[in-house]
Enzyme design. Structure first.
Site, PDB file in Angstrom:
ATOM      1  N   ASP A 126       3.707 -12.939   3.793  1.00  0.00           N
ATOM      2  CA  ASP A 126       3.982 -12.287   2.519  1.00  0.00           C
ATOM      3  C   ASP A 126       5.493 -12.200   2.353  1.00  0.00           C
ATOM      4  O   ASP A 126       6.178 -11.673   3.226  1.00  0.00           O
ATOM      5  CB  ASP A 126       3.374 -10.869   2.533  1.00  0.00           C
ATOM      6  CG  ASP A 126       2.746 -10.502   1.217  1.00  0.00           C
ATOM      7  OD1 ASP A 126       3.446 -10.596   0.194  1.00  0.00           O
ATOM      8  OD2 ASP A 126       1.556 -10.122   1.205  1.00  0.00           O
ATOM      9  N   ASP A 140       5.287 -11.908  -3.372  1.00  0.00           N
ATOM     10  CA  ASP A 140       4.942 -10.628  -3.968  1.00  0.00           C
ATOM     11  C   ASP A 140       5.665 -10.418  -5.309  1.00  0.00           C
ATOM     12  O   ASP A 140       6.885 -10.623  -5.393  1.00  0.00           O
ATOM     13  CB  ASP A 140       5.373  -9.539  -2.977  1.00  0.00           C
ATOM     14  CG  ASP A 140       4.889  -8.160  -3.347  1.00  0.00           C
ATOM     15  OD1 ASP A 140       3.678  -7.948  -3.343  1.00  0.00           O
ATOM     16  OD2 ASP A 140       5.743  -7.292  -3.636  1.00  0.00           O
ATOM     17  N   GLU A 193       2.366 -14.063  -6.728  1.00  0.00           N
ATOM     18  CA  GLU A 193       1.598 -13.022  -7.411  1.00  0.00           C
ATOM     19  C   GLU A 193       2.200 -12.902  -8.805  1.00  0.00           C
ATOM     20  O   GLU A 193       3.406 -12.683  -8.942  1.00  0.00           O
ATOM     21  CB  GLU A 193       1.719 -11.699  -6.668  1.00  0.00           C
ATOM     22  CG  GLU A 193       0.788 -10.655  -7.246  1.00  0.00           C
ATOM     23  CD  GLU A 193       1.154  -9.235  -6.854  1.00  0.00           C
ATOM     24  OE1 GLU A 193       0.297  -8.366  -6.965  1.00  0.00           O
ATOM     25  OE2 GLU A 193       2.308  -8.996  -6.451  1.00  0.00           O
ATOM     26  N   HIS A 209      -5.956  -6.861  -1.375  1.00  0.00           N
ATOM     27  CA  HIS A 209      -5.684  -5.489  -0.924  1.00  0.00           C
ATOM     28  C   HIS A 209      -5.322  -4.543  -2.066  1.00  0.00           C
ATOM     29  O   HIS A 209      -5.116  -3.361  -1.832  1.00  0.00           O
ATOM     30  CB  HIS A 209      -4.546  -5.524   0.103  1.00  0.00           C
ATOM     31  CG  HIS A 209      -3.263  -5.989  -0.505  1.00  0.00           C
ATOM     32  ND1 HIS A 209      -3.077  -7.294  -0.921  1.00  0.00           N
ATOM     33  CD2 HIS A 209      -2.127  -5.340  -0.815  1.00  0.00           C
ATOM     34  CE1 HIS A 209      -1.881  -7.402  -1.461  1.00  0.00           C
ATOM     35  NE2 HIS A 209      -1.279  -6.227  -1.410  1.00  0.00           N
ATOM     36  N   ASP A 210      -5.182  -5.067  -3.289  1.00  0.00           N
ATOM     37  CA  ASP A 210      -4.839  -4.216  -4.439  1.00  0.00           C
ATOM     38  C   ASP A 210      -6.033  -3.989  -5.358  1.00  0.00           C
ATOM     39  O   ASP A 210      -5.889  -3.341  -6.401  1.00  0.00           O
ATOM     40  CB  ASP A 210      -3.744  -4.885  -5.290  1.00  0.00           C
ATOM     41  CG  ASP A 210      -2.422  -4.991  -4.566  1.00  0.00           C
ATOM     42  OD1 ASP A 210      -2.137  -4.129  -3.719  1.00  0.00           O
ATOM     43  OD2 ASP A 210      -1.677  -5.939  -4.853  1.00  0.00           O
TER      44      ASP A 210
END
Ligand code: GLC
Length: 552
Positions: free
Chosen positions: A98, A202, A256, A326-327
Site C-alpha cells: 500500500d 491510497d 484508489e 477494509h473500508d
C-alpha cells in the site's frame, strides 16, 4: 519490461492487523501472515495486496505513516518482511504494497520539522496557510475532512493552519514541491528494489490541489472535492512517478480513485498515458449509498448497469473487480438481501457474478469463507471515521440515532473484525486479547468449519473458481454482453472470444426466479456453478449461479 502479469492475476487483500497474530499480543503480524502462506496458495490466488505495514502511530491503522522504510513494531521486523516476501515469491505469489502518499502521519519526521518553524526546509512539504477572519482563527477555506469536520487544523507553534483531508493526524503532503515527489519515488524504488511487485495507491486522485485552494460548493458532508479530485497537476505528477519509479520494474499499480466515474477512467489508466495500470472505480459501491455514507435500497439493475458500463472500457484500459475491502461493509446481505440459511449459495453467487467479468479480481480476507457484518454497540466502534461520525452527530438532535443506523450498515469496522480461523477461543486469531472484538459469528463461520463443509464449502468454491478463471482466455480477453439488463432479479451476461462462448447466469434473489434465455444460449454445458445439476433454461433456484459453455 512490462509483462502486465496482473491481467492473469487474482489478488487477495490482507488487512494485517486482523489477519493472524503469531505472538499473542492480540494484533495480527507478519509472522502470522507467514504461517498462512500455504492457506493463501491453496486458495489459488497469485498476488497479495497488503494494507500498510510501515511504522505508524495507528490513528488510522497504518494509513498514517511515520516511517516509510521501516516496519510497524507490532507487525515485526524487516527480517520478517524479507522472509514473508520470499515465502510469497517461492509460492508464485506477487506482493503489492500500500502506497500512502497523499499524506503522512503528523509524527513523521518531515511533519515534526515542518511544524517547528516557518523557515525550515520541511515547511513546504505540507500545505500551510494563514487563517481567515480578524485573528486568523477561521480555517483558510471550507473544505471538509473525509472523516467529517473541517479539513484544517490550527497549529499554535507558528499560528498557521495545515490541511488534512483525513484525520488531523494525517497532514496532506504538498506535491507541488519537487522534493516531496522525489521522496515518494525513492520510497517506491526502495520497496521495489527489495522485490515488491507493485502498489495500491491510497487516495491517489487527491494529490493535486487547485491553486489558491478556493472554497468548495456547499456540501455539509464532503466539501471541496471539485478542487482536488483529479486536480490540475494530477496527471503530470503520476506520469512523473511512473517514469521515475514504476516503469523501471515489472510492476503493477492500482489507484484508489474515489469519485472517478467511468467517463473519467480512461484518462487515468489508458496504457498510452503511462500513469496507473488500473484503478478501483467505486461507482458500483455507491449504488446503495449516498455520498458513500448514507445507505439506501439496493436495486440490482442500478448495480449491473454500472458494472456493465465498466466492462466496456476502451481498449488500452484494464478493469478491476471487487465487492469488499477494509473500508467497506461485508458484501453478504449488502448485495444479496436476507440470505437466511443460503449463505453458501449467496456468497458463491456473488463470487461468480464478479469473477466471470473482465478485469483483475480482488478478494478481501474472510470473503472466501463468507464472513458477515458484525453487531456493534456504540463503544465497540474503533475506526477513526466511526468515532468522528459519532462525535459530530452527537451535536445535532437525533444525530446519534441516525449515525447508529448508518454505521450499522456502513461502518468500516465490519470488515476489520479479526479473521475467523476456527471455533476455538478467539477464533484461532490470537492466543491473547484481540485488539478489536471478534464477530460472534466465528463459532459457526470460520475457515476450519468451512473447509469441512464438503460441497457447501465457500473456500472450496473460490478455489475452483480461481482455477477455472486463471489462464482462461475467454474470461481474460472475451467480449462482454449483458442479457436483459433491466432484470431486477438476475444478472446474466455472455463472454465470447475466438469462437468460444460462456454464459453466466446469477440469481440475486433468495427465491425461485424464471429467467427467459435467449435462443443463442439455449444449449450449453455446465462448467461451473453452485448447484450441481443446473440446467440452462430451468427456473433458477435461490442464488443459483451457473456458467455454461455454449456449443457452436
Ligand atoms: C483510503 C484507505 C482508508 C484510509 C484513507 C486515508 O481510503 O483505504 O482506509 O482511511 O485512505 O488514508
Amino acid at each position: 519490461m512490462k509483462t502486465r502479469w496482473y491481467k492473469d492475476a487474482v489478488v487477495y487483500q490482507i488487512y494485517p492487523r486482523s489477519f493472524c497474530d503469531s505472538d499473542g499480543d492480540g494484533i495480527g503480524d507478519l509472522r502470522g501472515i507467514i504461517s498462512k502462506l500455504d492457506y493463501i496458495k491453496e486458495l489459488g490466488v497469485n498476488a497479495v495486496w497488503l494494507s500498510p505495514i510501515y511504522k505508524s502511530p495507528n490513528d488510522d491503522n497504518g494509513y498514517d505513516i511515520s516511517n516509510y522504510r521501516d516496519i510497524m513494531d507490532e507487525f515485526g521486523t524487516m527480517e520478517d518482511f524479507n522472509e514473508m516476501l520470499k515465502g510469497m515469491h517461492d509460492r508464485g505469489i506477487k506482493l503489492i504494497m500500500d502506497l500512502v502518499a497523499n499524506h503522512t502521519s503528523d509524527e513523521h519526521e518531515w511533519f515534526v520539522r515542518s511544524r517547528a518553524s516557518k523557515d525550515n526546509p520541511y515547511r513546504d512539504y505540507y500545505i500551510w496557510r494563514k487563517g481567515r477572519g480578524k485573528n486568523g482563527k477561521k480555517p483558510p477555506n471550507n473544505w471538509t475532512s473525509r472523516f467529517g469536520g473541517s479539513a484544517w487544523e490550527y497549529d499554535d507553534t507558528t499560528g498557521e493552519w495545515y490541511l488534512h483531508l483525513f484525520s488531523k493526524k494525517q497532514p496532506d503532503l504538498n506535491w507541488e514541491n519537487p522534493a516531496v515527489r522525489k521522496e515518494i519515488a525513492d520510497i517506491c524504488n526502495f520497496w521495489m528494489d527489495k522485490g515488491v511487485d507493485g502498489f495500491r495507491c491510497d487516495v491517489i486522485t487527491y494529490i493535486s490541489k487547485e491553486e489558491g485552494l478556493p472554497n468548495g460548493k456547499f456540501n455539509p458532508i464532503m466539501c471541496g472535492d471539485e478542487h482536488f479530485v483529479l486536480g490540475p497537476k494530477y496527471h503530470e505528477y503520476i506520469h512523473e512517478l511512473n517514469k521515475n519509479s514504476w516503469s523501471k520494474y515489472d510492476s503493477y499499480t492500482v489507484g484508489e480513485s474515489t469519485g472517478i466515474t467511468y467517463e473519467k477512467a480512461p484518462e487515468c489508466i489508458d496504457e498510452k498515458r503511462e500513469e496507473l495500470d488500473t484503478i478501483f472505480g467505486f461507482e458500483h459501491m455507491c449504488t446503495d449509498m449516498y455520498m458513500e455514507v448514507i445507505p439506501h435500497k439496493f436495486r440490482l439493475p442500478r448495480f449491473t448497469k454500472v458494472l456493465t458500463k465498466w466492462q466496456n472500457l476502451p481498449s488500452g484500459c484494464w478493469n478491476t473487480l471487487f465487492l469488499e475491502n477494509h473500508d467497506q461493509p461485508r458484501s453478504l446481505g449488502r448485495f444479496t438481501g436476507d440470505y437466511g440459511d443460503k449463505r453458501y449459495e449467496a456468497a458463491t453467487m456473488l463470487a461468480v457474478a464478479m469473477q466471470m467479468q473482465k478485469g483483475t479480481p480482488f478478494v478481501y480476507q474472510g470473503q472466501e469463507i463468507g464472513m458477515i457484518n458484525c453487531k456493534f454497540r456504540d463503544e465497540d466502534y474503533l475506526d477513526v471515521m466511526a468515532r468522528q461520525v459519532f462525535a459530530i452527530a452527537g451535536k445535532i438532535p437525533f444525530g446519534k440515532a441516525i449515525a447508529r443506523a448508518c454505521l450499522a450498515k456502513r461502518a468500516r469496522d465490519h470488515a476489520r473484525t479479526p479473521m475467523q480461523w476456527s471455533a476455538c477461543e478467539n477464533a484461532g486469531f490470537t492466543t491473547g486479547k484481540p485488539w478489536m472484538m471478534l464477530n460472534p459469528s466465528y463459532k459457526t463461520i470460520n475457515v476450519e468449519a468451512d473447509k469441512n463443509a464438503g460441497d457447501k464449502s465457500i473456500f472450496a468454491f473460490y478455489k475452483k473458481l480461481h482455477a477455472f478463471r486463471i489462464g482462461n482466455d475467454v474470461i481474460k480477453c472475451g467480449d462482454y454482453r449483458q442479457i436483459d439488463g433491466g432484470n431486477k432479479d438476475v444478472f446474466a451476461y455472455i463472454r465470447s472470444y475466438e469462437g468460444k462462448t460462456l454464459a453466466v447466469i446469477c440469481n440475486f434473489k433468495n427465491k425461485q426466479v424464471n429467467f427467459p434465455i435467449p435462443a443463442e444460449v439455449s444449449r450449453g454445458k455446465l462448467v461451473l456453478g453452485n448447484y450441481k445439476d443446473s440446467r440452462i433454461g430451468q427456473p433458477l433456484r435461490p442464488y443459483e449461479a451457473a456458467v455454461y459453455e455454449i456449443g457452436k
